[in-house]
Motif scaffolding. Structure first.
Motif, PDB file in Angstrom:
ATOM      1  N   VAL A 297      56.847 -80.636  17.678  1.00  0.00           N
ATOM      2  CA  VAL A 297      55.542 -80.517  17.030  1.00  0.00           C
ATOM      3  C   VAL A 297      55.025 -79.088  17.140  1.00  0.00           C
ATOM      4  CG1 VAL A 297      53.165 -81.331  16.996  1.00  0.00           C
ATOM      5  CG2 VAL A 297      55.022 -82.949  17.451  1.00  0.00           C
ATOM      6  N   TRP A 345      47.277 -83.429  14.410  1.00  0.00           N
ATOM      7  CA  TRP A 345      47.925 -83.706  13.132  1.00  0.00           C
ATOM      8  C   TRP A 345      47.565 -85.097  12.632  1.00  0.00           C
ATOM      9  CZ3 TRP A 345      49.991 -82.478  17.777  1.00  0.00           C
ATOM     10  CH2 TRP A 345      50.711 -83.448  18.463  1.00  0.00           C
ATOM     11  N   LEU A 372      54.557 -87.382  13.671  1.00  0.00           N
ATOM     12  CA  LEU A 372      54.305 -86.201  12.839  1.00  0.00           C
ATOM     13  C   LEU A 372      54.680 -86.455  11.380  1.00  0.00           C
ATOM     14  CD1 LEU A 372      53.389 -83.197  13.161  1.00  0.00           C
ATOM     15  CD2 LEU A 372      55.814 -82.611  13.301  1.00  0.00           C
TER      16      LEU A 372
END
Length: 399
Positions: A297, A345, A372
């Protein structure tokens, strides 16, 4: 640690726009960036034409309706009128057809009645049904400025003005490799203690989406000699280098030291951002090197926040190069520790046309890339802010 804004400024100051250009055919121009403006070789539209099916008429004949006129000609799209309208005359006309001389209005078909060679207008024609010559652009006018990325709409414009060859900037070349003894490629058999390298695939895709040429160079073990050789090879062939891992303070983190040995001017060593703190950026005469954190990430957040703007500038795109921001709200409370600028996110939705951020479910762990997937935006909590309550304004980076 540098602030996020200072780091962005340093990166954009270190990257330089392209100095060369190349000619490509229109057929291969999609995704390229114009190196010079495109001007129109003539007026567009090149002549007055009808925006509707109906009848071309003279305004003095139809100011009072109903009125009956003689139909003296029929003009289809692609035909050249052969008659100049006289008082009391009309011409049957179709969408896109040239307006005959003498006509200055179009009576739409739905407001007329036709009998033989006579047509009766039930209502006076409304303005706006003639596309006037040059109303879109004039001869010599810039229609696409330099620094424009050519997408589907731009392709249509270029085809319309018959721009069959174009001067564009070269696509940036980006070398990408991953470091770590624990990494294996996706086609290898996973053994205890090993990790499949996802960063190279993610960054290659991200680079390609921005129209650059990705050069994936594989995996390098945590061995100084092997790493140095890979770094030298990457620096020699790319405008940007992206390596993941090896930039923290562990015993096997060699990237920063090797950058110094190779003559790199280190601009950044760490940034007050979460995720992505151990970011190393070094400037070489021929390229800019990014040593990116190895957490999956962190790697992508670093790309979206810092590397994508640098790539836009290196590609020759017109400024601004930085991220696209919108102010929105979240139906959930957003939390951070307040110590660093924090990026969460999730997905951006637009209910009733208003931006709304939905954080990814399952928490925000920089090592967990599963949630993600389908990310379209990052919500930002500034330094010192530990919570943004549901419904309160939040800055959102659009991916």
């Amino acid at each position: 640690m540098l602030s996020v804004q200072v780091a962005e400024d340093l990166i954009l100051n270190a990257i330089h726009p392209p100095q060369e250009a190349e000619t490509v055919a229109l057929t291969t121009a999609l995704g390229r960036v114009l190196a010079q403006p495109v001007t129109s070789p003539g007026d567009l539209p090149p002549w007055d034409n009808s925006a509707m099916d109906g009848y071309a008429v003279r305004s003095p004949d139809v100011h009072s309706c109903p009125v009956t006129l003689e139909v003296v000609e029929e003009i289809a799209a692609g035909q050249v009128p052969c008659h100049q309208l006289q008082p009391g005359e009309a011409a049957r006309i179709f969408t896109g057809a040239m307006v005959p001389p003498g006509a200055d209005a179009i009576a739409i078909q739905e407001e007329t009645q036709r009998e033989g060679d006579r047509v009766t207008l039930l209502n006076p024609p409304q303005p706006g049904f003639i596309r006037k010559q040059g109303s879109y652009c004039r001869q010599g006018e810039v229609i696409l400025p330099a620094g424009t990325r050519i997408g589907p709409a731009e392709m249509a414009v270029l085809a319309t003005v018959q721009a069959l060859s174009l001067l564009v900037y070269p696509q940036p070349k980006v070398a990408i490799f991953s470091t770590g003894n624990e990494l294996i490629p996706p086609d290898a058999t996973l053994q205890p203690g090993q990790i499949v390298d996802s960063n190279q695939w993610a960054l290659t895709a991200a680079v390609s989406q921005l129209g650059a040429i990705a050069i994936p160079l594989g995996i390098v073990p945590d061995q100084p000699d092997a790493l140095r050789a890979k770094m030298e090879a990457a620096i020699s062939q790319a405008d940007l280098v992206l390596s993941t891992g090896g930039v923290s303070v562990g015993d096997y983190d060699y990237v920063e030291g090797l950058l110094g040995e190779l003559g790199g001017d280190i601009q950044i060593r760490s940034v007050a951002i979460k995720p992505g703190k151990p970011l190393t950026v070094a400037n070489f005469p021929q390229c800019l090197y990014f040593g990116i954190p190895g957490n999956p990430v962190s790697a992508l957040v670093t790309f979206w926040r810092f590397i994508a703007p640098a790539l836009r500038k290196r590609a020759g795109l017109a400024a601004p190069w930085g991220p696209q921001w919108v102010e929105g709200r979240s139906p959930q409370t957003l939390k951070a520790d307040g110590k660093r600028e924090t990026y969460l996110w999730g997905q951006l939705h637009w209910p009733q046309g208003r931006p709304e951020f939905h954080p990814a479910s399952g928490g925000h762990n920089s090592g967990n890339l599963i949630n993600l997937a389908r990310t379209t935006a990052l919500a930002v909590l500034p330094v010192g802010v530990k919570e943004i309550a549901a419904g309160e304004p939040v800055q959102i980076l659009v991916i």
